[in-house]
Write a protein that holds these residues in place. Structure first.
Motif, PDB file in Angstrom:
ATOM      1  N   GLY A 170      68.110  48.901   9.035  1.00 44.02           N
ATOM      2  CA  GLY A 170      68.128  49.211   7.520  1.00 44.02           C
ATOM      3  C   GLY A 170      67.698  48.339   6.719  1.00 44.02           C
ATOM      4  N   PHE A 171      68.135  48.571   5.549  1.00 41.24           N
ATOM      5  CA  PHE A 171      67.770  47.787   4.212  1.00 41.24           C
ATOM      6  C   PHE A 171      68.871  47.724   3.260  1.00 41.24           C
ATOM      7  CE2 PHE A 171      63.690  49.360   5.540  1.00 41.24           C
ATOM      8  CZ  PHE A 171      62.875  48.174   5.695  1.00 41.24           C
ATOM      9  N   HIS A 172      69.564  46.561   3.110  1.00 42.01           N
ATOM     10  CA  HIS A 172      70.691  46.668   2.378  1.00 42.01           C
ATOM     11  C   HIS A 172      70.499  46.962   0.856  1.00 42.01           C
ATOM     12  CE1 HIS A 172      74.523  45.260   0.540  1.00 42.01           C
ATOM     13  NE2 HIS A 172      74.882  44.918   1.682  1.00 42.01           N
ATOM     14  N   PRO A 173      71.200  47.830   0.150  1.00 38.64           N
ATOM     15  CA  PRO A 173      70.853  48.281  -1.018  1.00 38.64           C
ATOM     16  C   PRO A 173      71.079  47.438  -2.139  1.00 38.64           C
ATOM     17  CG  PRO A 173      72.924  49.408  -0.477  1.00 38.64           C
ATOM     18  CD  PRO A 173      72.422  48.527   0.698  1.00 38.64           C
ATOM     19  N   GLU A 174      71.732  46.320  -1.968  1.00 34.11           N
ATOM     20  CA  GLU A 174      71.984  45.412  -3.096  1.00 34.11           C
ATOM     21  C   GLU A 174      70.798  44.374  -3.521  1.00 34.11           C
ATOM     22  OE1 GLU A 174      74.445  45.691  -5.260  1.00 34.11           O
ATOM     23  OE2 GLU A 174      75.912  46.755  -4.207  1.00 34.11           O
ATOM     24  N   ARG A 175      69.866  44.731  -2.614  1.00 32.58           N
ATOM     25  CA  ARG A 175      68.525  43.831  -2.778  1.00 32.58           C
ATOM     26  C   ARG A 175      67.286  44.876  -3.454  1.00 32.58           C
ATOM     27  NH1 ARG A 175      68.065  40.521   2.617  1.00 32.58           N
ATOM     28  NH2 ARG A 175      70.272  39.677   2.998  1.00 32.58           N
ATOM     29  N   ARG A 176      66.050  44.024  -3.780  1.00 29.01           N
ATOM     30  CA  ARG A 176      65.259  44.794  -4.203  1.00 29.01           C
ATOM     31  C   ARG A 176      64.679  45.833  -3.219  1.00 29.01           C
ATOM     32  NH1 ARG A 176      61.693  41.334  -7.906  1.00 29.01           N
ATOM     33  NH2 ARG A 176      60.075  42.702  -7.191  1.00 29.01           N
ATOM     34  N   LEU A 177      64.132  46.802  -3.501  1.00 27.17           N
ATOM     35  CA  LEU A 177      63.543  47.686  -2.671  1.00 27.17           C
ATOM     36  C   LEU A 177      62.143  47.204  -1.820  1.00 27.17           C
ATOM     37  CD1 LEU A 177      63.604  50.829  -4.839  1.00 27.17           C
ATOM     38  CD2 LEU A 177      64.939  50.680  -2.821  1.00 27.17           C
TER      39      LEU A 177
ATOM     40  N   TYR B 284      66.575  54.021  -6.022  1.00 27.22           N
ATOM     41  CA  TYR B 284      67.342  53.688  -4.848  1.00 27.22           C
ATOM     42  C   TYR B 284      67.767  55.142  -4.301  1.00 27.22           C
ATOM     43  CZ  TYR B 284      67.440  48.826  -5.396  1.00 27.22           C
ATOM     44  OH  TYR B 284      66.954  47.408  -5.350  1.00 27.22           O
ATOM     45  N   LEU B 285      68.323  56.239  -4.949  1.00 19.44           N
ATOM     46  CA  LEU B 285      68.321  57.577  -4.534  1.00 19.44           C
ATOM     47  C   LEU B 285      67.197  57.996  -3.916  1.00 19.44           C
ATOM     48  CD1 LEU B 285      70.500  58.912  -7.725  1.00 19.44           C
ATOM     49  CD2 LEU B 285      71.327  58.662  -5.387  1.00 19.44           C
ATOM     50  N   ASP B 286      66.041  57.732  -4.236  1.00 22.08           N
ATOM     51  CA  ASP B 286      64.759  58.450  -3.477  1.00 22.08           C
ATOM     52  C   ASP B 286      64.650  57.728  -2.031  1.00 22.08           C
ATOM     53  OD1 ASP B 286      64.334  60.091  -5.397  1.00 22.08           O
ATOM     54  OD2 ASP B 286      62.847  58.782  -6.500  1.00 22.08           O
ATOM     55  N   PHE B 287      64.820  56.188  -2.373  1.00 22.75           N
ATOM     56  CA  PHE B 287      64.713  55.508  -0.912  1.00 22.75           C
ATOM     57  C   PHE B 287      65.870  56.105  -0.025  1.00 22.75           C
ATOM     58  CE2 PHE B 287      65.458  51.584   1.576  1.00 22.75           C
ATOM     59  CZ  PHE B 287      64.315  51.781   2.274  1.00 22.75           C
TER      60      PHE B 287
END
Length: 258
Positions: free
Chosen positions: A58-65, A108-111
């Motif tokens: 996955g992708f950590h959300p505290e980073r750029r999309l 971020y909600l969309d992602f």
């Protein structure tokens, strides 16, 4: 004991460390990822220790999309390596870095919604970083997307939100902070034992007795000690239930049969 959340690909000398962890009674790890390259590294480690390391991508959300190209490649990776992946994660919503990021919370909600779509498409649980006021937003999105299996790692949220998460049947984990922080101790006694997990979030460092030590799954036994006192339960009974919870959350029994 299972470490239900660790950034394993950020460690050095993994082989030697795993041997010491096993000797200390650690039976497995849920290794999470923070971006596309991290996901590949996690899967490479999983291929070396398939019975011990269970990979989440996955992708950590505290980073750029991530870029569209990275997202599409990640989706392809999940499709191709589904049998070696136990979860989508870690994903979620930014809180600590929200003011420094170039994208809005709506982006971020969309992602996150897109990541949840992948988790449901492949029947994978989702590992969530969603704290404080973001926990409710993530919870609402899980319900909207009809996600049935989720793990809120290192949860920090208002009690009414914690209760909603519990009532939905999602799992919640505590970290070594449960050994010294009242907030985490209260959470550890509120979560039903059947929905509780333990984690280190290593190599993230901790305070108090852990201040001078590198975070590792060796901390799990001290987490269990704290839980044993807080919940007035024998350690062996706790470990058995916590192992059962991790196996259930991440469908490890099904994985073993494949």
């Amino acid at each position: 004991m299972f470490d239900s959340h660790i950034h394993l690909e950020q460690y050095e000398n993994i082989e030697r460390q795993i041997d010491s962890w096993k000797l200390a009674g650690v039976s497995g790890l849920i290794a999470v990822s923070t971006d596309l390259s991290s996901s590949y590294r996690t899967l490479k480690l999983q291929s070396k220790f398939p019975e011990f390391i269970h990979a989440a991508v996955g992708f950590h959300p505290e980073r750029r999309l991530p870029s569209t190209v990275d997202i599409e490649e990640w989706k392809t990776l999940v499709r191709l390596e589904r049998k070696r992946i136990v979860a989508v994660g870690e994903v979620g919503l930014p809180h600590y870095s929200i003011n420094q990021l170039p994208h809005s919370l709506d982006h971020y909600l969309d992602f996150l919604s897109e990541c949840l779509e992948v988790s449901t498409q492949y029947n994978l649980p989702v590992v969530l970083h969603a704290v404080h006021d973001k926990a409710k937003l993530a919870y609402d999105l899980l319900r909207e997307r009809k996600v049935t299996s989720a793990h809120f790692h290192w949860l920090k949220a208002p009690i009414p939100v914690v209760e909603q998460i519990i009532n939905a049947g999602y799992f919640i984990s505590v970290t070594p902070e449960v050994c010294y922080r009242s907030r985490d101790q209260k959470l550890a006694t509120k979560v039903p034992l059947s929905q509780l997990l333990i984690e280190t979030d290593g190599p993230w460092s901790f305070s108090e007795r852990f201040l001078t030590q590198q975070t590792s799954p060796l901390f799990l036994s001290e987490i269990v000690d704290a839980l044993s006192c807080l919940r007035d339960q024998p350690k062996d009974i706790l470990i058995e239930q916590l192992n059962r919870n991790t196996t259930s959350c991440y469908q490890l029994a099904k994985k073993a049969k494949k």
